[in-house]
Write an enzyme that holds these catalytic residues in place. Structure first.
Site, PDB file in Angstrom:
ATOM      1  N   ARG A   1       0.832  -1.210   0.000  1.00  0.00           N
ATOM      2  CA  ARG A   1       0.000   0.000   0.000  1.00  0.00           C
ATOM      3  C   ARG A   1       0.865   1.258   0.000  1.00  0.00           C
ATOM      4  O   ARG A   1       0.573   2.220  -0.701  1.00  0.00           O
ATOM      5  CB  ARG A   1      -0.938   0.003   1.208  1.00  0.00           C
ATOM      6  CG  ARG A   1      -1.859   1.209   1.244  1.00  0.00           C
ATOM      7  CD  ARG A   1      -2.815   1.151   2.403  1.00  0.00           C
ATOM      8  NE  ARG A   1      -3.816   0.099   2.238  1.00  0.00           N
ATOM      9  CZ  ARG A   1      -4.941   0.243   1.547  1.00  0.00           C
ATOM     10  NH1 ARG A   1      -5.189   1.389   0.915  1.00  0.00           N
ATOM     11  NH2 ARG A   1      -5.800  -0.746   1.459  1.00  0.00           N
TER      12      ARG A   1
ATOM     13  N   HIS B   1       0.646   4.208  -2.835  1.00  0.00           N
ATOM     14  CA  HIS B   1       0.333   5.586  -2.478  1.00  0.00           C
ATOM     15  C   HIS B   1       1.487   6.529  -2.792  1.00  0.00           C
ATOM     16  O   HIS B   1       1.273   7.725  -2.991  1.00  0.00           O
ATOM     17  CB  HIS B   1      -0.057   5.670  -1.005  1.00  0.00           C
ATOM     18  CG  HIS B   1      -1.447   5.182  -0.732  1.00  0.00           C
ATOM     19  ND1 HIS B   1      -2.356   5.890   0.025  1.00  0.00           N
ATOM     20  CD2 HIS B   1      -2.097   4.056  -1.124  1.00  0.00           C
ATOM     21  CE1 HIS B   1      -3.501   5.220   0.092  1.00  0.00           C
ATOM     22  NE2 HIS B   1      -3.356   4.093  -0.599  1.00  0.00           N
TER      23      HIS B   1
ATOM     24  N   SER C   1       7.986  10.475  -1.883  1.00  0.00           N
ATOM     25  CA  SER C   1       7.345  11.639  -1.255  1.00  0.00           C
ATOM     26  C   SER C   1       6.404  11.235  -0.129  1.00  0.00           C
ATOM     27  O   SER C   1       6.226  11.973   0.840  1.00  0.00           O
ATOM     28  CB  SER C   1       6.593  12.474  -2.301  1.00  0.00           C
ATOM     29  OG  SER C   1       5.554  11.722  -2.916  1.00  0.00           O
TER      30      SER C   1
ATOM     31  N   GLU D   1       2.378  14.147   2.832  1.00  0.00           N
ATOM     32  CA  GLU D   1       1.168  13.495   2.332  1.00  0.00           C
ATOM     33  C   GLU D   1       0.522  12.567   3.352  1.00  0.00           C
ATOM     34  O   GLU D   1      -0.590  12.081   3.153  1.00  0.00           O
ATOM     35  CB  GLU D   1       1.520  12.696   1.066  1.00  0.00           C
ATOM     36  CG  GLU D   1       2.081  13.568  -0.055  1.00  0.00           C
ATOM     37  CD  GLU D   1       2.853  12.775  -1.108  1.00  0.00           C
ATOM     38  OE1 GLU D   1       2.739  11.522  -1.106  1.00  0.00           O
ATOM     39  OE2 GLU D   1       3.570  13.396  -1.913  1.00  0.00           O
TER      40      GLU D   1
ATOM     41  N   ASN E   1      -4.920   8.914   3.480  1.00  0.00           N
ATOM     42  CA  ASN E   1      -3.761   8.237   4.061  1.00  0.00           C
ATOM     43  C   ASN E   1      -3.821   8.072   5.575  1.00  0.00           C
ATOM     44  O   ASN E   1      -3.182   7.170   6.133  1.00  0.00           O
ATOM     45  CB  ASN E   1      -2.483   9.009   3.717  1.00  0.00           C
ATOM     46  CG  ASN E   1      -2.103   8.908   2.253  1.00  0.00           C
ATOM     47  OD1 ASN E   1      -2.497   7.970   1.568  1.00  0.00           O
ATOM     48  ND2 ASN E   1      -1.361   9.881   1.762  1.00  0.00           N
TER      49      ASN E   1
ATOM     50  N   HIS F   1      -9.189  -5.568  -3.810  1.00  0.00           N
ATOM     51  CA  HIS F   1      -8.167  -5.948  -2.853  1.00  0.00           C
ATOM     52  C   HIS F   1      -7.983  -7.456  -2.752  1.00  0.00           C
ATOM     53  O   HIS F   1      -8.941  -8.191  -2.784  1.00  0.00           O
ATOM     54  CB  HIS F   1      -8.536  -5.398  -1.484  1.00  0.00           C
ATOM     55  CG  HIS F   1      -8.960  -3.968  -1.516  1.00  0.00           C
ATOM     56  ND1 HIS F   1     -10.206  -3.564  -1.944  1.00  0.00           N
ATOM     57  CD2 HIS F   1      -8.290  -2.841  -1.195  1.00  0.00           C
ATOM     58  CE1 HIS F   1     -10.299  -2.249  -1.873  1.00  0.00           C
ATOM     59  NE2 HIS F   1      -9.151  -1.786  -1.425  1.00  0.00           N
TER      60      HIS F   1
ATOM     61  N   ASP G   1      -9.614 -10.606   2.240  1.00  0.00           N
ATOM     62  CA  ASP G   1      -9.827 -11.945   1.700  1.00  0.00           C
ATOM     63  C   ASP G   1     -10.010 -12.892   2.887  1.00  0.00           C
ATOM     64  O   ASP G   1      -9.051 -13.269   3.561  1.00  0.00           O
ATOM     65  CB  ASP G   1      -8.617 -12.358   0.855  1.00  0.00           C
ATOM     66  CG  ASP G   1      -8.707 -13.784   0.344  1.00  0.00           C
ATOM     67  OD1 ASP G   1      -9.691 -14.483   0.667  1.00  0.00           O
ATOM     68  OD2 ASP G   1      -7.791 -14.202  -0.380  1.00  0.00           O
TER      69      ASP G   1
END
Length: 318
Positions: A71, A75, A85, A97, A103, A179, A233
């Protein structure tokens, strides 16, 4: 998060996410100058082995760390390209960020990158970028939970900037991806389990038990239990495989965005892909690998000119 499309199983490339990546690549830049597999061959030949060993320890201690790394990588690349970044902390002169709404509750694992960076700095100071470390770590994370291998070209530079604004606008919300591994917050799947879950599900005893279990930890009342989590899952929560797509065939997808890939009347193309990947694991793995390479090659052209190799991944060098 799961990511082949045309996405806390793997932050993702599930179907919708593969599509998102293809759009993103058209909007951003492929690597120029080109990334290479041997970029660190003479300056830090042990970099891949160091990352691999550290990720083995991290995933062995907590399998969910694999999804966290994937992830983080997504991102990072979705904002300014893959330039590290997303790893920057806020300072007096820089707004990072990490506190963007998308986030705040989903990004974790920064300390893992810190530990890997410290190991590499002790071996090869000032050589390997945080952006490259994150990209390699995401690949190794997938492998360690049963997913496919892909080559990781390297040579990225770390940006000296971040974009809170792009993080707010460019990143898909938790209910907009698909996902395969990782966890989801109750706040993001409540509408699904008290909405059309029973309509899409095949209503087998196993499905009924699953739904009752979800509802027991995620009350219908808004606010209550928002931060309770469930596996994306439910069949193989700690493995990267194609069982996510098999769950969609049964109508048991956890998130609305997941299940709509198969159940939506408008999703003819995605439905066919769900069927394909549910029955053909090698095809899913190949598509995922190809998509990850393409996403990893999305770079920030400014970082090649004005970028750096950060000493600490959380802060621009002084």
């Amino acid at each position: 998060m799961a990511f082949p499309l045309h996405e806390s199983k793997l932050t993702v490339l599930p179907l919708a996410m593969l599509v998102f990546i293809s759009i993103l690549i058209r909007c951003l830049h492929a690597s120029d100058p080109p990334l290479t597999l041997d970029y660190y061959a003479s300056t830090c030949p042990s970099v891949f082995e160091i990352v691999k060993k550290e990720m083995e320890c991290e995933v062995l201690s907590e399998p969910r760390n694999a999804a966290l790394m994937l992830r983080l990588h997504f991102h990072d690349c979705f904002v300014q390209g893959c330039d590290g970044s997303v790893l920057l902390d806020d300072t007096i002169t820089l707004q990072g960020e990490k506190k963007a709404s998308i986030n705040t509750n989903s990004l974790k694992g920064f300390e893992i990158i810190d530990r890997i960076k410290n190991k590499i700095e002790s071996e090869c100071p000032g050589v390997v970028s945080c952006a490259d470390i994150l990209t390699i770590a995401a690949r190794d994370a997938v492998i360690l939970v049963g997913g496919p291998y892909w080559d990781v070209p390297v040579g990225r530079k770390d940006s000296k900037t971040a974009s809170f604004e792009l993080a707010e606008s460019n990143l898909p919300a938790a209910n907009e991806g698909a996902h395969t591994i990782g966890m989801a917050r109750c706040a993001n799947y409540r509408s699904r389990i008290y909405g059309d879950f029973e309509k899409t599900s095949e209503r087998s005893p196993m499905s009924e038990t699953y739904l009752n279990s979800l509802r027991s930890t995620c009350p219908a009342a808004g606010g209550a239990g928002d931060n309770n989590i469930s596996a994306m899952d439910s069949a193989t929560p700690n493995l990267f495989d194609n069982s996510f797509y098999q769950l969609l065939l049964k109508g048991d997808g956890l998130l609305n965005s997941d299940q709509e890939l198969y159940s939506s009347m408008l999703g003819i193309e995605t439905k066919n892909l769900v069927i394909k990947y549910a029955h053909d694991s090698p095809a899913f793995f190949q598509q995922f690998s190809d998509s990850m390479v393409k996403m990893g090659n999305i770079t920030n052209p400014d970082s090649f000119v004005n970028g750096e190799v950060r000493t600490n991944c959380r802060f621009v060098n002084t």
